[in-house]
Design an enzyme around this catalytic site. Structure first.
Site: not given
Length: 356
Positions: A169-170, A195, A288, A291
């Site tokens: 993600s991030t 994401h 972040m 998940d």
């Protein structure tokens, strides 16, 4: 972690957007908007005066565009930046360039009904700004052309039937670029959930394909999963894998949010655990939230090898931390060693000698 509010400088040429972003961010007690700037030249002076923790940065601005300003900023004074960009094709490409240059994250600016659309993104924007304030800024220019891989498979290496599943993600754009660009063309098949909005994933796949020895594509339903290929989940649909006779295939569909996301890392990893079992490698990279933690745990329970990016090299040590604490991560590694470990596992599982 500091309990002080994240001090934010907003950089955007639109007075309306500066006002809206100020109101949205100021509503969060964990954020203090310390100033605004209408262009990079004003921003440069305010950075010197105010020393913000985070900058929100528009891409399209007069006198100097956001990408050029970001390039100069990361060379001279690296700091956390959250891009605010449109969901157009041009906006997607520019945002990915920004993430490759070191921006921590981005928020998609709506193209219609700007005021209502931005208001709906208030919580997302605030969470990303707070995460950015605690992020480790890693400045790295991505390769511009398709390279020869930095790794060579060891004697005894075989990618046949092995599936590698990666969630991020991030900070994932830069992390995935580093891992995938290091893999040789003969690598095992890789499935990825990052994401990202729908309009971004096809652009990201094309950019990766241009700099990797492996072939990178956006996943399509029923596509056969082949060695030497990477399949990226579309931004608005879940990616799963399933068996079709002797082959693995992509299953793309469903727009429900799982663990708060679509596509969801958990959805992908659960499917890999069920379809591939011990014949798989699961990896959680920077991000972040949580998940992927339960999916990785299921993969490990099913006999798969599981890896997590370590804290020191994660832009945001959220997803890898939760997965590690839940028991899903067998081994934590620096980002730069993950590609090599993938090849080592393939050698070991096939009975060859592990590379040193």
């Amino acid at each position: 972690m500091s309990t002080n509010p994240a001090r934010v400088l907003i950089v955007d040429d639109s007075a309306l957007i500066r006002q809206m972003l100020t109101e949205l961010l100021s509503a969060d007690p964990g954020i203090e908007v310390i100033g605004t700037a209408q262009d990079p030249y004003v921003a440069r002076e305010k950075i010197k005066q105010l020393n913000p923790d985070v900058i929100t940065l528009d891409i399209e601005m007069p006198r100097m565009d956001g990408l050029e300003f970001l390039r100069r900023l990361m060379a001279l004074r690296p700091m956390p930046v959250v891009m605010v960009s449109s969901l157009t094709q041009q906006g997607a490409d520019a945002t990915l360039q920004a993430l490759e240059m070191g921006a921590v994250d981005y928020v998609a600016k709506p193209t219609q009904d700007l005021q209502h659309g931005l208001a709906e993104k208030g919580r997302e924007l605030a969470e990303k700004v707070k995460a950015a304030a605690a992020a480790r800024v890693r400045v790295k220019q991505a390769p511009k052309v398709r390279p020869s891989s930095t790794l060579t498979p060891a004697a005894g290496f075989s990618s046949t039937e092995m599936i590698v599943a990666i969630g991020a993600s991030t900070g994932g754009v830069e992390a995935l670029t580093e891992v995938l660009a290091a893999l040789p063309a003969a690598s095992p098949a890789v499935v990825v959930t990052q994401h990202m909005p729908a309009s971004f994933t096809s652009t990201f796949a094309r950019r990766l394909n241009g700099i990797c020895a492996v072939n990178v594509v956006e996943a399509t339903n029923k596509a056969r999963i082949l060695p030497g290929h990477v399949y990226l989940a579309p931004g608005d649909q879940h990616l799963r894998i399933s068996r079709s006779g002797a082959n693995y295939v992509c299953s793309v569909g469903g727009q429900d949010r799982v663990t708060g996301h679509c596509p969801s890392v958990d959805v992908l990893l659960h499917s890999v655990a069920n379809a591939a079992g011990k014949n798989a490698i699961g990896i959680i990279l920077t991000g972040m939230g949580k998940d992927g933690a339960q999916g990785l745990l299921q993969m490990r329970t099913a006999g798969a090898k599981t890896l997590g990016q370590d804290e020191a090299t994660s832009v945001v040590y959220g997803m890898p931390k939760v997965a590690f604490e839940a028991g899903g991560v067998e081994t934590q590694l620096p980002l730069g060693k993950i590609a090599g470990r993938i090849l080592d596992i393939c050698v070991k599982e096939k009975g060859g000698a592990v590379r040193v």
